[in-house]
Design an enzyme around this catalytic site. Structure first.
Site, short mmCIF file in Angstrom:
data_model
loop_
_atom_site.label_atom_id
_atom_site.label_comp_id
_atom_site.label_asym_id
_atom_site.label_seq_id
_atom_site.Cartn_x
_atom_site.Cartn_y
_atom_site.Cartn_z
N ASN B 402 27.52 -25.53 -40.18
CA ASN B 402 27.29 -26.92 -40.02
C ASN B 402 26.06 -27.03 -39.01
O ASN B 402 24.83 -27.42 -39.33
CB ASN B 402 28.56 -27.98 -39.47
CG ASN B 402 28.10 -29.40 -39.56
OD1 ASN B 402 26.76 -29.67 -39.77
ND2 ASN B 402 29.17 -30.06 -39.58
N ASP B 403 26.39 -26.92 -37.70
CA ASP B 403 25.39 -27.33 -36.74
C ASP B 403 24.03 -26.12 -36.94
O ASP B 403 23.00 -26.59 -36.67
CB ASP B 403 25.88 -27.00 -35.23
CG ASP B 403 26.82 -28.04 -35.07
OD1 ASP B 403 26.80 -29.16 -35.65
OD2 ASP B 403 27.75 -27.68 -34.14
#
Lengths: 114, 481
Positions: B402-403
């Site tokens: 994600n990040d």
């Protein structure tokens, strides 16, 4: 002739300096794909402290010295054997396209069966 | 003569070990030679351990009556410590590697501290050697207790970071007390006059304080930052071993310890850079306590798509790049992912894997997990080698990450991850994101990638989604035949 090693402060600092430099350069060439095995592998390398533990244990003359250096050998041997076991296990998994997959337990080296 | 030959053999074995360590690590510069390299280092280790039994020929007169007992104790310690660690090392799951490395590292730190302790309790040391032994003891003890806390956190025994007000002041106070006790030990030994307590009591207090400091130092650091912490402790253990080598006048220990110290320092800095933080920031601040930044909310909507449609779209692409994150391993989907990739390859699709430096729970862990699933290493690319290719990729599949793919790191100055190196997945023609739900990543911020026009969300467990993709692509093959 004498093969004993004596190091004074500055000789030791030279060794530290050269070894630190060599380590920095060598490790800088390890690709990121191998960073986990590198960490466990360098972890294995400092398991050499077991040799220091053995020296202390063989020269122990009191129960206190025996106890502490026994712990040193125990922990040092664990560090070396464990670090080696996980590093070789991981590295054995890396294969190039087209090469047959090695079984996970291939290349088991027995270290320290003494 | 009785001491000369053993001395020569020990010296040669240690020299060979030091050379093989350096040579072995040097061979880790490629996955093709790494295994043979570490095997050579292993031979060096065995040689050094076997040769050290020749110390029996040169033991001090005081130790001579205990020689048989000591040799027996040495064999027991080697078999017990080595055997247990070997067994656990053969058995541990690849996903549990970070805590295992932390544990072995703690053992090394403890061994270095114990070696230094023997020297301190003995009367052999004086002057410089005493100071170096104390420093080695301090670093080794901190590394041991700190690594054990790191191990407990990584294996989930300690789940919450423990933070109280004034913690850093307390830590500094413990450190100062430890140093003061060290000073007292040096003073008492050199002057021959014990201060208040017998010197041996001071040594116990010294170790107590050092161990306490390692615990206090590590407790407030969050679980996600533990890889950086292990790397620091790895470097510290190396340093402690190197200092121990000086005390014992053994250059092999000095070289091995210092090489590891340098390696640990380099890895620590690389990791901190990939996480967009300084080492001091990891150690002294409490990251992850709810993002204080007013995270910018993103307008737009998420477009869900069925797993089978996503699979078929990738089947008809020419170039696909896959970005796996730890979420994939948490769902144990690596095997299924590679099965899917092999189907794509059989259909003539060019598939590559792109790995972010902090993918997984420690650097490089994602690479190991893919290798375990059978993915050849020439299909695995690191951020700097593949990032420009996203622009020409027909599809990118983000799975469990994600990040590290959030374009806010490039564009949004108010974002806590601004400046962090990310994979430029948003530049791909089409993006599929496999995700359990609409939750946020570790940094607690929304991901602009998901709201892009080229992005589709595939919701579900990574493994289940991959099974559906595989079935969809297989179904096509059957229909065509």
């Amino acid at each position: 002739m004498d093969f004993s090693i004596t190091m004074t402060g500055f000789v030791a600092l030279y060794i530290f300096m050269l070894a630190g430099f060599a380590g920095w350069v060598i490790i800088g060439h390890v690709p990121a794909i191998l960073h986990t095995p590198l960490m466990s592998g360098s972890n294995f390398v400092h398991g050499i402290v077991v040799v220091g533990g053995l020296f202390a244990l063989l020269n122990a003359s009191t129960v206190q010295e025996q106890a502490i250096s026994f712990v040193a050998v125990l922990l040092g041997a664990g560090n070396a054997a464990g670090g080696y076991a996980v590093t070789t296990r991981m590295l054995a998994m890396f294969r190039i396209s087209g090469a047959p997959a090695k079984p996970a337990h291939a290349r088991v080296h027995h270290i320290k069966k003494s | 003569m009785f001491t000369l030959i053993p001395q020569l053999v020990i010296g040669s074995a240690d020299l060979a070990a030091a050379f093989l360590f350096l040579f072995g690590l040097q061979r880790m510069s490629s996955p093709a030679t790494a295994l043979s390299g570490i095997s050579m280092a292993g031979i060096g280790m065995v040689a050094a351990v076997l040769a050290s039994f020749l110390y029996v020929f040169s033991v001090s007169d005081a130790a001579r009556p205990h020689l048989m007992t000591n040799v027996a104790l040495a064999l027991i310690a080697l078999a017990l410590g080595g055997g247990l660690a070997w067994w656990s090392g053969r058995k541990v799951a690849m996903t549990a590697m970070p805590e295992m490395v932390a544990l072995y590292n703690g053992m090394g730190g403890g061994a270095a501290a114990a070696v230094a302790a023997v020297e301190l309790f003995g009367t052999r040391t004086s002057g410089t050697t005493l100071g170096v032994a104390l420093l080695g003891a301090l670093i080794g003890a901190v590394s041991m207790s700190g690594s054990l806390i790191a191990w407990a956190k990584l294996s989930g025994i300690l789940s919450k970071p423990l933070r109280v007000k004034g913690q850093q002041i307390a830590n500094a106070a413990v450190m100062l007390v430890t140093l003061a006790v060290g000073g007292a030990i040096i003073f008492a030994t050199l002057s021959g006059a014990p201060l208040l307590l017998p010197t041996s009591s001071w040594i116990y207090i010294f170790f107590g304080c050092a161990l306490l400091f390692g615990v206090l130092m590590t407790l407030p650091i969050g679980g996600a930052d533990m890889p950086v912490v292990i790397s620091i402790y790895n470097a510290l253990t190396g340093l402690a071993v190197g200092l121990g080598g000086f005390v014992l006048q053994n250059p092999a220990l000095m070289i091995a310890g210092m090489v590891v110290g340098a390696a640990g320092l380099l890895l620590t800095l690389l990791m901190a850079k990939a996480m967009n933080r300084s080492v001091a920031n990891v150690v002294f601040t409490n990251f992850g306590e709810g993002a204080k930044h007013a995270a910018r909310t993103i307008k737009g909507s998420l477009r869900p798509v069925a797993a089978s449609d996503a699979g078929i779209a990738m089947r008809y692409a020419a170039k696909v790049i896959i970005v796996p994150g730890y979420g994939l391993a948490a769902a144990q989907g690596q095997q299924k992912l590679y099965e899917f990739v092999k189907l794509l390859q059989a259909a003539g699709v060019s598939v590559r894997f792109a790995i972010h430096p902090v993918a997984g729970r420690m650097p490089g862990q994602m690479d190991v997990l893919l290798a375990e699933a059978g993915v050849p290493y020439d299909m695995i690319f690191q951020l700097e080698d593949i990032n420009d290719d996203f622009a020409t990729a027909d599809a990118a599949l983000v799975i469990g990450a994600n990040d590290v793919v959030n374009p806010a790191a490039r564009t949004d100055k108010s974002s806590p991850i601004f400046g962090m190196p990310i994979l430029n997945v948003d530049k791909a023609n089409q993006v599929f994101v496999v995700k359990r739900g609409e939750g946020k990543g570790y940094a607690g911020i929304q991901n602009a990638l998901f709201y892009g026009d080229n992005c589709n969300m595939v919701y579900g467990d990574a493994q289940a989604v991959l099974v559906q993709m595989i079935e969809a692509v297989r179904g096509l093959g059957a229909a065509a035949a």
